[in-house]
Design an enzyme around this catalytic site. Structure first.
Site, PDB file in Angstrom:
ATOM      1  N   ASP A   1     -13.038 -13.996  32.010  1.00  0.00           N
ATOM      2  CA  ASP A   1     -13.686 -13.918  30.846  1.00  0.00           C
ATOM      3  C   ASP A   1     -15.149 -14.291  31.263  1.00  0.00           C
ATOM      4  O   ASP A   1     -15.404 -15.075  32.088  1.00  0.00           O
ATOM      5  CB  ASP A   1     -12.917 -14.463  29.844  1.00  0.00           C
ATOM      6  CG  ASP A   1     -13.398 -14.298  28.373  1.00  0.00           C
ATOM      7  OD1 ASP A   1     -14.370 -13.466  28.192  1.00  0.00           O
ATOM      8  OD2 ASP A   1     -12.846 -14.336  27.240  1.00  0.00           O
TER       9      ASP A   1
HETATM   10  C1  BGC Z   1     -14.718 -12.551  25.105  1.00  0.00           C
HETATM   11  C2  BGC Z   1     -14.113 -11.212  25.873  1.00  0.00           C
HETATM   12  C3  BGC Z   1     -14.955 -10.250  26.125  1.00  0.00           C
HETATM   13  C4  BGC Z   1     -16.173 -10.858  26.578  1.00  0.00           C
HETATM   14  C5  BGC Z   1     -17.451  -9.881  27.075  1.00  0.00           C
HETATM   15  C6  BGC Z   1     -15.923 -13.083  25.749  1.00  0.00           C
HETATM   16  O1  BGC Z   1     -16.435 -13.911  25.044  1.00  0.00           O
HETATM   17  O2  BGC Z   1     -13.691 -13.612  25.263  1.00  0.00           O
HETATM   18  O3  BGC Z   1     -12.951 -10.607  25.130  1.00  0.00           O
HETATM   19  O4  BGC Z   1     -14.675  -9.300  26.670  1.00  0.00           O
HETATM   20  O5  BGC Z   1     -16.848 -11.882  25.887  1.00  0.00           O
HETATM   21  O6  BGC Z   1     -18.173  -9.642  25.802  1.00  0.00           O
END
Ligand code: BGC
Length: 739
Positions: free
Chosen positions: A271
Site C-alpha cells: 500500500d
Molecule cells: C490506499 C490504497 C490506494 C493507495 C493509492 C492508499 O492510501 O490505502 O487503497 O490504492 O493509497 O492511492
C-alpha cells in the site's frame, strides 16, 4: 557493452519478441482463463532477467512516481502504470505529490461502490462491472487497477466499508471472482486489497491486530483466497496494519499463505507508504514498493524514490551479500509475468471509456443494488404519472458523491444527482428541493464544517415539506473525513450534520415521508417507526439519480439485499460488544474478541435482533419459498449437497428474489455460528409464476478451521440447512447427515 555484445543482445531480443508476437493469441486466451504458468513466457522471463543489470532489476521493484514504476528503456521494457480503483479509474495524479495533474482527458464513468455491487447478490453483474471498469482502465493506459477490496465489514464505523463487499466471506468470495475475471480480460491487472486485516482506518498505519487463526481462516481470508485461486488475480496489495507484531505488507502471511499455499504467482504491491523495512520487504514477500514518503506517509521530497526500502538500501544489501541476488530475481520474475499479462501482451486492445454501455452497466448495477428496507402503506413506488408536489429534502439529493472518500475519489464525466434523476422521471410532478442541512466540503484528513446557517436551512426545509404531497428525505453519510472516507473512522453511529433532529421536525409537519439513505455503512435509525419507508441508496456513481428514480418510480422492482447487518445500537455489533480493546484498540494493538462471530453470525448466535439483517431486502412484489428439499439425507465428505426449492411470485409484477442457503451445526464439538451462508441464487420470477432453484454446496465447504492441526476439519453428524430470503427470514429448516 561492446559492439559484438550489443549485436548479440539485439538478435536475442528480436527472437524473443518475435516468439512473443506469434504466441500472443494463445497466450491471451490462457491468461484470462487460468493462471497457468506459461512455459514459453517463463523462458522469455529467464532471458530478460539474464540481460538486466542488478541496478535495473532493483529499479523495477519500487516506484518512480506516485503511480508508476520504471521500465528498462534500453531493452524496450515498459513502465508499469497503476491507478485507483475500485469504483472507477481515478483522475491523473501529479508525478511526485498527491495533487491532481489537471489533465482534461481523464474523466471517466463512475461505477457504484462495491457495497452496492455486493448488495445485488448477482455475480453476473460483477462480471459486467469488471469488464467495463477494465475497459476504462485500458483506455486510460493503466496496467494495474488498484481494486477490488474485500476487507470484511467488522464495524459500521470503518471509514472504508463502502469500498468493500460486506460482512460475509462467502458473499464477498462469490462477488469478487467475476470482477477480477472481467478486469483482467482486458489485459489489465486487478490489484486485490488490502491483504489483510485492515478492517478499520483508525490507527491503520500501525495497529497490531490480534485474531485467532480460526477467525483469520474462516472470516478474513476466504475472499482473498477465492480471488487468488478462482479469480486468478495478478496482483495483491499489502495492508498498512500489523498482524501479530509484523507489518502485513512484508509478512509471513505473504510467502506462506498467499504465495505457497494458494499458489499466487503475481506481484505483491505495497500500500502507499506501508513498507517499513528493507530486509523484511526483501525476504517476506513484497515485490513492489509504492508510495513510501521519505519523511512520512503522504509527503515526499522530490526524487526520493532512490531512498525507498526496496531501492538503494536493497541494492546495497545485495551488493554486500546480505541478501541474495536470487531474491530480487524472483521479484522481477513476478513483475515481468504481470507485464506479459498486461503491457507486454501485444494482443491487448485499447479499451473504451464513457460509452453508453458503461453507463448502462453502472445504472443496472446501481438499480439492482438498492435495498428497500421498509415500505409501509406501499409508500414506494411513487407513481410518476400523478400530478403532485414532491418535497426533496436533504443535502444528499444534490451532493456529488464521487468526490471525497480518499483514494477512491473519482473525476466522473457526469454524475446524475438524485434530484436530477427525479426531475427527469417525474415530469408531471412539481418537485421542490431544500437542503435542510449541510456538511462542509469533502477534504481529506480534516473536517471543515459548513458555513451555511443550520437553523435557516432547517426552517426552509420544514416550510417546503409542509406543503408537499410526499416528502423524500435524502440523507445518510457522505465522503467527508470521519464519514465514509479513508484515513479515519466515523465517530458516531447516528446520522451526522443534525439530520436526526431535522427528520423529527419534518415528520411533525408531514407524515407522508420516505427516507433514502446514501451511505456505505449502517446507521442508527431512532426515527424508523415514524417514517413510512426507507431505501438504502449507497454511493451509486455516474448514474446515481437515474438508478434511484428507476426504483422510486417502480420502473425497476428492487431486489438488493443487505451485504451487512444493521445493528440497532452500536454495542449490538460484535466488534463493539467487547469494548475498546476490540475496537478500536488501545492505540498499539486490538483483539478481535468476537472471533468468528462477525456480523449476522453474532446477531444469530447471541440472539441479538438486528435493525435490519444481513441478506434482507424487500421487493414491490411478494415471494414464497417452498418445496424445499435436499437430494439426499446423508452425504460423504466428497459429495455435493443439492438444495432445491420453488420460488413463487404471488404479487402482481415481475421481480427478482435471492434464495439464500445457510448451514449450521447445532451439536458441534467446537464453537460455531448459528448458521453461515453457503449458497445463494438470484432468480427473476414473473408474477403468478413459480421457478425452481437448485443450489449446490460442496460438503467439504462445511469444514471448520482446526487450530490444533492447522488445517480444515470436517465434523461428521447432523447439520441444519436453512433456506430463506434473509438471514433472519428462513422459510424452511432441514436436517442432513455427514458420515
Ligand atoms: C490506499 C490504497 C490506494 C493507495 C493509492 C492508499 O492510501 O490505502 O487503497 O490504492 O493509497 O492511492
Amino acid at each position: 557493452m561492446n559492439r559484438k555484445n550489443s549485436l548479440k543482445l539485439g538478435v536475442l531480443l528480436v527472437a524473443l519478441f518475435g516468439v512473443l508476437i506469434l504466441n500472443t493469441n494463445i497466450y491471451a486466451q490462457e491468461i484470462v482463463s487460468k493462471n497457468i504458468i506459461n512455459q514459453d513466457v517463463e523462458l522469455k522471463i529467464d532471458s530478460i532477467i539474464s540481460l538486466l543489470t542488478l541496478e535495473e532489476k532493483v529499479a523495477m521493484c519500487h516506484a518512480q512516481s506516485k503511480f508508476s514504476t520504471a521500465g528498462v528503456g534500453r531493452l524496450g521494457i515498459p513502465e508499469v502504470w497503476m491507478s485507483d480503483g475500485p469504483h472507477g479509474v481515478r483522475g491523473e495524479i501529479n508525478w511526485d505529490n498527491w495533487g491532481y495533474a489537471k489533465w482534461t482527458n481523464d474523466s471517466i464513468t463512475a461505477f457504484p461502490a462495491l457495497t452496492c455491487l455486493a448488495a445485488t447478490f448477482n455475480p453476473k453483474l460483477s462480471k459486467k462491472y469488471g469488464v467495463s471498469i477494465g475497459e476504462e482502465a485500458l483506455y486510460r493506459e493503466k496496467d494495474v487497477l488498484l481494486g477490488p477490496g474485500v476487507n470484511i465489514y467488522r464495524t459500521p464505523l470503518n471509514g472504508r466499508n463502502f469500498e468493500y463487499m460486506g460482512e460475509d466471506p462467502f458473499l464477498a468470495s462469490k462477488m469478487v471472482i467475476p470482477y477480477i475475471h472481467g478486469v483482467q480480460e482486458n489485459g489489465v491487472a486487478a490489484c486485490l486489497k488490502h491483504y489483510v486485516l485492515n478492517n478499520q482506518e483508525q490507527w491503520r498505519d500501525h495497529i497490531n491486530v490480534k485474531v485467532s487463526d480460526r477467525a483469520l481462516y474462516e472470516i478474513y481470508l476466504p475472499a482473498f483466497k477465492a480471488a487468488v485461486v478462482e479469480g486468478g488475480v495478478w496482483s495483491v496489495m499489502g495492508a498498512y496494519n500489523q498482524f501479530r507484531g509484523q507489518h502485513t505488507t512484508h509478512h509471513k502471511l505473504l510467502n506462506k499463505i498467499l504465495k505457497t499455499d494458494w499458489g499466487f504467482d503475481g506481484v505483491v504491491i505495497s500500500d502507499w507508504g506501508s513498507t517499513h523495512d528493507t530486509k523484511e520487504a526483501a525476504l517476506y514477500g513484497l515485490d513492489m514498493e509504492m508510495g513510501t514518503g521519505t519523511d512520512g506517509l503522504t509527503s515526499t521530497s522530490l526524487n526520493a524514490y532512490d531512498n525507498y526500502y526496496l531501492a538503494d538500501p536493497f541494492l546495497q544489501m545485495i551488493k554486500k551479500g546480505e541478501i541474495e541476488e536470487s531474491i530480487v530475481d524472483e521479484k522481477v520474475r513476478r513483475i515481468l509475468r504481470l507485464m506479459f499479462r498486461t503491457n507486454m501482451n501485444k494482443n491487448r486492445g485499447f479499451g473504451k471509456i464513457n460509452n453508453d454501455e458503461h453507463l448502462e452497466v453502472a445504472r443496472e448495477i446501481a438499480a439492482e443494488g438498492i435495498v428497500l428496507l421498509k415500505n409501509e402503506n406501499s409508500f414506494f413506488p411513487i407513481d410518476p404519472s400523478k400530478k403532485m408536489t414532491i418535497a426533496v429534502i436533504g443535502e444528499n439529493a444534490t451532493r456529488k458523491m464521487t468526490l471525497g472518500g480518499g483514494s477512491s475519489e473519482l473525476k466522473a464525466k457526469n454524475e446524475i444527482s438524485p434530484l436530477k434523476g427525479l426531475q427527469d422521471r417525474y415530469k408531471n410532478a412539481t418537485i421542490v428541493h431544500a437542503l435542510g442541512y449541510a456538511s462542509g466540503p469533502p477534504v481529506y484528513g480534516r473536517v471543515i464544517p459548513s458555513e451555511l446557517d443550520a437553523e435557516a436551512l432547517k426552517n426552509e426545509a420544514i416550510e417546503v415539506a409542509k406543503n408537499a404531497d410526499v416528502v423524500l428525505f435524502f440523507g445518510g453519510l457522505n465522503k467527508n473525513y470521519q464519514q465514509d472516507c479513508e484515513g479515519g473512522d466515523r465517530i458516531d453511529y447516528g446520522l451526522p450534520f443534525g439530520q436526526e433532529e431535522l427528520l423529527d421536525e419534518l415528520i411533525e409537519v408531514n407524515k407522508n415521508i420516505g427516507v433514502v439513505l446514501v451511505s456505505g455503512n449502517a446507521v442508527a435509525m431512532p426515527w424508523l417507526s415514524k417514517v413510512n419507508a426507507v431505501m438504502q441508496g449507497w454511493y451509486l456513481g455516474s448514474e446515481a439519480g437515474n438508478a434511484l428514480a428507476d426504483v422510486i418510480s417502480g420502473d425497476v422492482n428492487p431486489s438488493g439485499k443487505l451485504p451487512f447487518s444493521f445493528p440497532v445500537h452500536l454495542t449490538d455489533n460484535s466488534a463493539h460488544h467487547f469494548g475498546e480493546i476490540s475496537y478500536p484498540g488501545n492505540g498499539e494493538y486490538q483483539e478481535y474478541k468476537e472471533d468468528i462471530l462477525v456480523g449476522y453470525r453474532w446477531h444469530d448466535t447471541q440472539k441479538i435482533k438486528p435493525l435490519f439483517a444481513f441478506g434482507y431486502g424487500l421487493s414491490y412484489t411478494n415471494f414464497n419459498i417452498d418445496n424445499v428439499s435436499t437430494d439426499k439425507k446423508t452425504y460423504t465428505s466428497s459429495d455435493i449437497i443439492k438444495v432445491t426449492c420453488d420460488v413463487s411470485n404471488i404479487g402482481v409484477i415481475t421481480g427478482s428474489e435471492v434464495v439464500q442457503v445457510y448451514v449450521g451445526k447445532s451439536k458441534s464439538k467446537v464453537k460455531r455460528a448459528a448458521k453461515e451462508l453457503k449458497g445463494f441464487e438470484k432468480i427473476v420470477v414473473k408474477n403468478n409464476s413459480t421457478e425452481t432453484v437448485e443450489i449446490s454446496i460442496a460438503v467439504e465447504d462445511l469444514a471448520y478451521y482446526n487450530e490444533t492441526i492447522s488445517d480444515w476439519s470436517l465434523e461428521k453428524g447432523t447439520y441444519e440447512i436453512y433456506v430463506g430470503n434473509a438471514s433472519n427470514n428462513i422459510s424452511k429448516k432441514l436436517k442432513i447427515r455427514i458420515k
